[in-house]
Design a protein around this motif. Structure first.
Motif, PDB file in Angstrom:
ATOM      1  N   SER A  86      -8.904  -0.003   7.682  1.00 15.31           N
ATOM      2  CA  SER A  86     -10.051  -1.488   7.261  1.00 15.31           C
ATOM      3  C   SER A  86      -9.306  -2.481   5.899  1.00 15.31           C
ATOM      4  O   SER A  86      -9.284  -3.838   5.322  1.00 15.31           O
ATOM      5  CB  SER A  86     -11.367  -1.105   7.008  1.00 15.31           C
ATOM      6  OG  SER A  86     -12.144  -1.391   8.192  1.00 15.31           O
ATOM      7  N   ALA A  87      -9.047  -1.740   4.912  1.00 15.77           N
ATOM      8  CA  ALA A  87      -8.280  -2.161   3.759  1.00 15.77           C
ATOM      9  C   ALA A  87      -7.115  -2.223   3.886  1.00 15.77           C
ATOM     10  O   ALA A  87      -6.949  -3.433   3.086  1.00 15.77           O
ATOM     11  CB  ALA A  87      -7.932  -0.612   3.009  1.00 15.77           C
ATOM     12  N   LEU A  88      -6.160  -2.055   4.879  1.00 12.65           N
ATOM     13  CA  LEU A  88      -5.514  -2.593   5.182  1.00 12.65           C
ATOM     14  C   LEU A  88      -5.624  -3.937   5.891  1.00 12.65           C
ATOM     15  O   LEU A  88      -4.659  -5.331   5.197  1.00 12.65           O
ATOM     16  CB  LEU A  88      -3.805  -1.849   6.611  1.00 12.65           C
ATOM     17  CG  LEU A  88      -3.242  -2.836   6.520  1.00 12.65           C
ATOM     18  CD1 LEU A  88      -2.049  -2.728   5.764  1.00 12.65           C
ATOM     19  CD2 LEU A  88      -2.401  -2.257   7.625  1.00 12.65           C
ATOM     20  N   CYS A  89      -6.230  -4.446   7.093  1.00 16.02           N
ATOM     21  CA  CYS A  89      -6.298  -5.484   7.068  1.00 16.02           C
ATOM     22  C   CYS A  89      -6.886  -6.621   6.332  1.00 16.02           C
ATOM     23  O   CYS A  89      -6.494  -7.668   5.686  1.00 16.02           O
ATOM     24  CB  CYS A  89      -7.476  -5.570   8.425  1.00 16.02           C
ATOM     25  SG  CYS A  89      -6.628  -4.931  10.004  1.00 16.02           S
ATOM     26  N   ARG A  90      -8.220  -6.277   4.979  1.00 14.71           N
ATOM     27  CA  ARG A  90      -8.625  -6.879   4.344  1.00 14.71           C
ATOM     28  C   ARG A  90      -7.356  -7.530   3.203  1.00 14.71           C
ATOM     29  O   ARG A  90      -7.173  -8.623   3.002  1.00 14.71           O
ATOM     30  CB  ARG A  90      -9.456  -6.393   3.460  1.00 14.71           C
ATOM     31  CG  ARG A  90     -10.867  -6.773   2.841  1.00 14.71           C
ATOM     32  CD  ARG A  90     -11.968  -5.964   2.115  1.00 14.71           C
ATOM     33  NE  ARG A  90     -11.548  -4.741   2.112  1.00 14.71           N
ATOM     34  CZ  ARG A  90     -12.331  -3.828   2.562  1.00 14.71           C
ATOM     35  NH1 ARG A  90     -12.632  -3.867   3.812  1.00 14.71           N
ATOM     36  NH2 ARG A  90     -11.434  -1.917   2.376  1.00 14.71           N
ATOM     37  N   ALA A  91      -6.756  -6.699   2.381  1.00 14.04           N
ATOM     38  CA  ALA A  91      -5.658  -7.325   1.883  1.00 14.04           C
ATOM     39  C   ALA A  91      -4.761  -8.056   2.605  1.00 14.04           C
ATOM     40  O   ALA A  91      -4.087  -9.038   2.006  1.00 14.04           O
ATOM     41  CB  ALA A  91      -5.044  -6.014   1.528  1.00 14.04           C
ATOM     42  N   ALA A 123       1.039  -1.317   0.092  1.00 14.37           N
ATOM     43  CA  ALA A 123      -0.102  -0.114   0.016  1.00 14.37           C
ATOM     44  C   ALA A 123       0.824   1.109   0.452  1.00 14.37           C
ATOM     45  O   ALA A 123       0.597   2.160  -0.414  1.00 14.37           O
ATOM     46  CB  ALA A 123      -0.641   0.112   1.093  1.00 14.37           C
ATOM     47  N   ASP A 166      -3.342   7.900   4.225  1.00 16.40           N
ATOM     48  CA  ASP A 166      -4.351   7.931   4.253  1.00 16.40           C
ATOM     49  C   ASP A 166      -4.745   6.117   3.709  1.00 16.40           C
ATOM     50  O   ASP A 166      -5.749   5.374   3.059  1.00 16.40           O
ATOM     51  CB  ASP A 166      -4.440   8.188   1.791  1.00 16.40           C
ATOM     52  CG  ASP A 166      -4.030   9.699   2.219  1.00 16.40           C
ATOM     53  OD1 ASP A 166      -4.603  10.595   2.912  1.00 16.40           O
ATOM     54  OD2 ASP A 166      -3.039  10.427   1.044  1.00 16.40           O
ATOM     55  N   ILE A 167      -3.879   5.549   3.791  1.00 15.68           N
ATOM     56  CA  ILE A 167      -4.774   3.705   4.108  1.00 15.68           C
ATOM     57  C   ILE A 167      -5.409   3.435   5.197  1.00 15.68           C
ATOM     58  O   ILE A 167      -4.661   4.246   6.478  1.00 15.68           O
ATOM     59  CB  ILE A 167      -2.568   3.280   4.395  1.00 15.68           C
ATOM     60  CG1 ILE A 167      -2.276   3.406   3.239  1.00 15.68           C
ATOM     61  CG2 ILE A 167      -3.350   1.632   4.272  1.00 15.68           C
ATOM     62  CD1 ILE A 167      -0.768   2.843   3.378  1.00 15.68           C
ATOM     63  N   SER A 168      -6.051   2.908   4.664  1.00 16.60           N
ATOM     64  CA  SER A 168      -7.570   2.491   6.050  1.00 16.60           C
ATOM     65  C   SER A 168      -6.812   1.294   6.947  1.00 16.60           C
ATOM     66  O   SER A 168      -6.414   0.559   5.781  1.00 16.60           O
ATOM     67  CB  SER A 168      -8.708   2.751   5.630  1.00 16.60           C
ATOM     68  OG  SER A 168      -8.915   1.637   4.894  1.00 16.60           O
ATOM     69  N   GLN A 177       0.478   5.141  -1.753  1.00 19.48           N
ATOM     70  CA  GLN A 177      -0.358   5.811  -1.044  1.00 19.48           C
ATOM     71  C   GLN A 177       0.178   6.174  -0.072  1.00 19.48           C
ATOM     72  O   GLN A 177       1.475   5.876   0.616  1.00 19.48           O
ATOM     73  CB  GLN A 177      -1.616   5.137  -0.557  1.00 19.48           C
ATOM     74  CG  GLN A 177      -2.619   3.732  -1.399  1.00 19.48           C
ATOM     75  CD  GLN A 177      -3.380   3.398  -0.791  1.00 19.48           C
ATOM     76  OE1 GLN A 177      -4.522   4.251   0.442  1.00 19.48           O
ATOM     77  NE2 GLN A 177      -3.619   2.408  -1.086  1.00 19.48           N
ATOM     78  N   ARG A 217      -9.511  -6.638  12.150  1.00 18.24           N
ATOM     79  CA  ARG A 217      -9.556  -5.502  13.027  1.00 18.24           C
ATOM     80  C   ARG A 217      -9.587  -5.910  13.829  1.00 18.24           C
ATOM     81  O   ARG A 217      -8.009  -5.001  14.598  1.00 18.24           O
ATOM     82  CB  ARG A 217     -10.505  -3.987  12.228  1.00 18.24           C
ATOM     83  CG  ARG A 217     -10.843  -4.149  10.840  1.00 18.24           C
ATOM     84  CD  ARG A 217     -12.038  -3.451  10.488  1.00 18.24           C
ATOM     85  NE  ARG A 217     -12.165  -1.990  11.680  1.00 18.24           N
ATOM     86  CZ  ARG A 217     -11.742  -1.172  11.694  1.00 18.24           C
ATOM     87  NH1 ARG A 217     -11.553  -0.736  10.952  1.00 18.24           N
ATOM     88  NH2 ARG A 217     -12.678  -0.128  13.127  1.00 18.24           N
TER      89      ARG A 217
END
Length: 182
Positions: A33-38, A21, A29-31, A25, A43
């Motif tokens: 939720s998006a990080l954990c999903r990737a 990420a 700007d890294i959420s 980014q 969470r």
């Protein structure tokens, strides 16, 4: 797989997702939720294990150097040049990751990981101390860690023109430089 192996695997998954990420980014700007999903982690895992994204980088950097140390040549005592040369080999193996860490200003995590490993090896007599009293001075490990990481940054950016072993020798020479009297 042991519980420790599972934890290490999760740490590396979230670290790799963060590094990926960060290549496109800004950290802010890294959420989560998006990080954990990737990374394929919850969470809850993130909030239980880390205080920040910097914490992920610090923990993963330490795990990387510890795992790498486990594969160092099995000798009774390593000399400084061999240990540091092996660190440069690790940096070379992880060039893209380390350059990303430098790019986002998180080199402190690399310094702390190097310092922790260096202190551990010195304290447990796995590495031969330089032939001077500096090694016992208060800020010696911070000095060596900062020097090695800063040198590795330039070396990686310049495309690693010298071998990792040569860089280890160079740092060892600097460590053993004699004091000059004025």
């Amino acid at each position: 797989m042991t519980p420790k192996d599972i934890q290490d695997q999760k740490l590396m998954a979230i670290f790799e997702a963060l590094i990926t990420a960060l290549k496109t980014q800004k950290m802010a700007d890294i959420s989560v939720s998006a990080l954990c999903r990737a990374a394929g982690v919850s969470r809850t895992y993130y909030y239980h294990k880390f205080k920040s994204y910097e914490d992920i980088i610090e923990q993963a950097s330490l795990l990387n150097i510890v795992n790498y140390m486990r594969h160092l040549p099995h000798q009774e005592n390593l000399d400084s040049a061999t240990f540091i040369g092996n660190y440069f080999q690790l940096a070379q193996n992880m060039r893209s990751v380390q350059l990303t860490i430098f790019q986002v200003g998180q080199e402190r995590s690399l310094i702390l990981a190097f310092q922790t490993a260096f202190n551990y090896l010195l304290t447990h007599d796995f590495i031969d101390a330089p032939q001077n009293d500096r090694v016992h001075q208060k800020y010696f490990s911070e000095f060596i860690a900062g020097a090695a990481i800063n040198m590795s940054q330039r070396w990686l950016i310049e495309g690693m023109p010298e071998s990792a072993a040569h860089m280890g020798q160079l740092v060892a020479q600097f460590m053993n430089a004699r004091d000059t009297k004025r």
